[in-house]
Motif scaffolding. Sequence first.
Motif, PDB file in Angstrom:
ATOM      1  N   LEU A 192       0.899  -1.595   0.193  1.00  0.00           N
ATOM      2  CA  LEU A 192      -0.146   0.011  -0.153  1.00  0.00           C
ATOM      3  C   LEU A 192       0.376   1.571   0.130  1.00  0.00           C
ATOM      4  N   THR A 214     -12.121   5.368   7.908  1.00  0.00           N
ATOM      5  CA  THR A 214     -13.183   4.910   6.791  1.00  0.00           C
ATOM      6  C   THR A 214     -14.803   6.004   7.242  1.00  0.00           C
ATOM      7  N   TYR A 216     -13.300   9.775   5.095  1.00  0.00           N
ATOM      8  CA  TYR A 216     -13.923   8.816   3.522  1.00  0.00           C
ATOM      9  C   TYR A 216     -14.809   9.485   3.116  1.00  0.00           C
ATOM     10  N   ARG A 253     -16.045  -4.145  -1.138  1.00  0.00           N
ATOM     11  CA  ARG A 253     -15.578  -3.101  -1.918  1.00  0.00           C
ATOM     12  C   ARG A 253     -17.294  -2.552  -2.890  1.00  0.00           C
ATOM     13  N   THR A 293     -15.236   0.116   3.518  1.00  0.00           N
ATOM     14  CA  THR A 293     -13.463   0.165   3.223  1.00  0.00           C
ATOM     15  C   THR A 293     -13.349  -1.228   3.283  1.00  0.00           C
ATOM     16  N   ASP A 347      -7.509  -1.709   1.643  1.00  0.00           N
ATOM     17  CA  ASP A 347      -7.970  -0.094   1.981  1.00  0.00           C
ATOM     18  C   ASP A 347      -6.268   0.194   3.236  1.00  0.00           C
ATOM     19  N   VAL A 361      -1.789   2.455   3.926  1.00  0.00           N
ATOM     20  CA  VAL A 361      -3.402   2.887   3.192  1.00  0.00           C
ATOM     21  C   VAL A 361      -2.889   2.817   1.301  1.00  0.00           C
ATOM     22  N   SER A 362      -4.267   3.039   1.068  1.00  0.00           N
ATOM     23  CA  SER A 362      -4.481   3.223  -0.364  1.00  0.00           C
ATOM     24  C   SER A 362      -4.631   4.430  -0.848  1.00  0.00           C
ATOM     25  N   ARG A 369      -6.666   6.115  -2.226  1.00  0.00           N
ATOM     26  CA  ARG A 369      -8.266   6.826  -1.297  1.00  0.00           C
ATOM     27  C   ARG A 369      -8.075   7.105  -0.530  1.00  0.00           C
ATOM     28  N   ILE A 370      -7.656   6.526   0.644  1.00  0.00           N
ATOM     29  CA  ILE A 370      -7.719   6.668   2.335  1.00  0.00           C
ATOM     30  C   ILE A 370      -6.675   8.099   2.250  1.00  0.00           C
TER      31      ILE A 370
END
Lengths: 516, 474
Positions: free
Chosen positions: A148, A169, A172, A254, A259, A282, A308-309, A311-312
Amino acid sequence: MTTRPTPSPPTNADTPTAQQREAATTIFERSVEGRRAGTVPPAGVPEPPLAELIPAELLRAEGPALPEVSEPEIVRHYNRLSRRNFDLDTGPYPLGSCTMKHNPRLNEKVAALPGHARLHPAQDPKRAQGALELMWRLERALSEICGLPHVSLQPSAGSHGELAGLLLTRAYHADRGDERTKVLTPDTAHGTNPATVTMAGYEVVKVATDERGGVDVDDLRSKTDESVACLMLTNPNTLGLFDPNVAEITSTVRAAGGTLYYDGANLQAIMGYSRPGDMGFDIVHVNLHKSFSQPHGGGGPGAGPIAVSERIAPFLPRPRIVRAEGSNGARPRFELDHDQPKSIGRLRGFQGNFGVFVRSYAYIASLGGDGLRDASETAVLNSNYLLARMRSGRAGERLPLAFDRRPLHEFVLSGAPAKRELGVRTLDIAKRLLDYGFHPPTIYFPLLVDEALMVEPTETETRESLDDLAAAFDEILAEAERDPQILRDAPYTTPVRRLDEAAASRRPVIRQPLDR
Amino acid sequence: MSRYTSATDADVREMLATIGVASIEELFEVIPEGLRLGRALDLPPGQAEQAVYAELRDLAARNVSAEDEISFLGAGMYDHYVPAIVDAITQRSEFLTPYTPYQPEVSQGGLQVMFEFQTAISELTGLPVANASLYEGPSSVASAAYLALGVAKGRRKLVASRGLHPHSRATLETYARGFGAEVVEVGLAGGVTDAGAVVGALDDEVAAVFVQNPNFLGAVEDLEALASAAHEAGALCVASVDAPTLGVLRPPGECGVDVAVGEGQPLGNRLDFGGPSFGFFAATEEHLRRMPGRIAGETTDADGRRGFVLALQTREQHIRRERATHNICTSQALNALAGTIYLAWLGRRGIVELGELLVRRTAYARERLAGVEGVELLHDAPVAREFAVRLDAPVREVVDRVSEEGIAAGYPLARDYPEYEDGLLVAITERRSREDIDRLADALARAIAAASAPGDELFSDSENKASRTAEATR
């Protein structure tokens, strides 16, 4: 195959040991008025009465009744106490889920260097470049291991990383204007998972385990909808089993917009083999005090960095470490970036448990990528070997695998047959192991296994010590066949014998009463 | 075989045969093919112990620590002396390498240390019950909020003084989003929490009031007045307190504070660039069963001997799961041990003497700095171990110039308190002598004069720095 003969320990406590004869005495009970250890230097400045500097009503009338003891007494007191502990440096500690691997002394030595140990956390970053670079490099290493891209080292332990993950989360979803209320956790999860869900303001939805010890995918599907904020999963799970359906599990959640949180408690099993990011997660927390060889200290300190990914990433805790290339061949510069507008904010003071980072960085630098993979391989080899040795003895019938599949770094046995057939509980077996010089496995977890024993030998045990452990289990079961009372009354040789835990909670005495 | 493992090729062969597989890879076939990495990790190769030591030594050498300069940095963590016995005892394998005392019969050492620690924290804070540690200071403040919201069912507001450590306020804000609570900040007046503003912020929605003593600007607060204001509105009072000054400052328990928390680093723990240290958590008796974290309790064994166990575990996550009083598991046992040894070393008289020394040297330093041209006090409230000044020159520049003389002047307030852009927080410990304080005052005078002088741009290259250092130390 050679097994060294193990002389059987005593089967009664008729002759108390020296430690058993020694009554527990606290440092407060050793206090004698007028004694002292440390000295405070002379002030060297004017010494007016304190009440001239601070109003008398804000001052303390009587100081706290700390002990009055000399330095030699302190040393002797705590040395004596230390000998009333069992520790990893003395013997095998196959405590499942806790990854009790060797703690290299090198790591202690480098953490104690004054440039680390006496570095003030508010030091200007330009005068703390070594520390920031170390943290940045550790972030990069964890990123590669987890698969990640972004890492925050801030969380102080696994549970703190979990809270970070659920607050991420929440941030997000909020950023997308999405209100979600539920978090899915399998019934095999560590207790920290559901406890964290509640602290993060979500509702726990339990997911069942299927007959093979993995997530019941049908149950998961039936519970996954637009109200699900996140799924928290440990993989390999607390049964030591890699979930064969993990890709399907992550894609299901997903697809519903949730998440994916990976509890890194068992990352130990798969370093260099498989990566949570590649499984579709994630957010991952890493227990540096498990996989990355931190001394457990009798219950901490640890650290629970999160990877984390993309998007996070915008929501990661502040401050973040940033690296700027140096110009004209100069060294890169490292800064603390506090300006992260979407960040969830802080989870604690300053930059995290830096002393823990130094140790784990030294561990990763010592092993390298290949060494980490070897550590996981050997951990899995040791676990499967110990299991095979145990199964070839009495444990095969009396303590069978809870789910008969190939485990990775740890395995979970059920003591239900031993209880039914021999009248001894898992607790009795664990207590008898103490007399044999082993720390017992984790017991009564995971909760869905009756009379559970969770065994994690780690890669740093030798084959001989695994043989000894298997032999001890076998001999204990032989004792139980002969006379189960031997186990029920164990241990006999420890500094104290079985303790009344219920009384300690019914009428709690949680501090030394003092005679002022 | 890699570092710290011991399986030889022969061992591996025989172990695989015992298991009944042909290779180690076969053991990993439980991982679906598509999820296997299939390449080596992209990390530097492992190194010999000597090489790792050298690498870490070189990194450490690029930090300027309190070993290298005279440091007046504080802001929550302080350069107190750590006695030699702390390192000697905490490095013993028997304390260093066990885990949480799940098997009390072989963990009496660690459990008794927890019991002693709880006693010491209870004595320091003047509150009857204390736990065996939390992670560190600011997250302990947030943990107190979780307790308070649980007590005051339905109340969803938390009132926090601007005198609370900025990291504590930030952490409280972060956690509060999970708790579904709102944090309302109240300002300072004359350096201390504005009591009128606290009363104004209190209503029947408020679960707790959060203050710090001494507060972030060093001022000693009137905890009793703040606690009684909170109680009047049916809210709890949570105080984050500085442990080394509890030998002389009125303890929270005597002031009506319901929960006292704090940062344990000053008690025998290293600075370590911010951690690991420990947080402490003490409360009145009625909150015992809502306390977070481990608590050791006294009991007896099968033969009637005194012993210790983890008590009240039904509060905890491993038993109570989603209804637990907190999610904490691994905490800071080894750091709490260091704190326990430190407090025994300091002892009943030492803790008072240390507090007195801090108050007097801080008073001296404050007066000395206030006498420097271009320095004035940020507030004139009483202080105990730290104080805030305003500089008549750009703070960062002054701090950089003073640092060239081998002195860390203090903590610039601008980031956390934009209203004090010219503010500097100066901390005193027993390691900062009168001579150190005098050197700071003189260096500040020079730096302020230089920074105020027209046309003298701040040096940037290292040669220039070196010549200035030489000049300054002549």
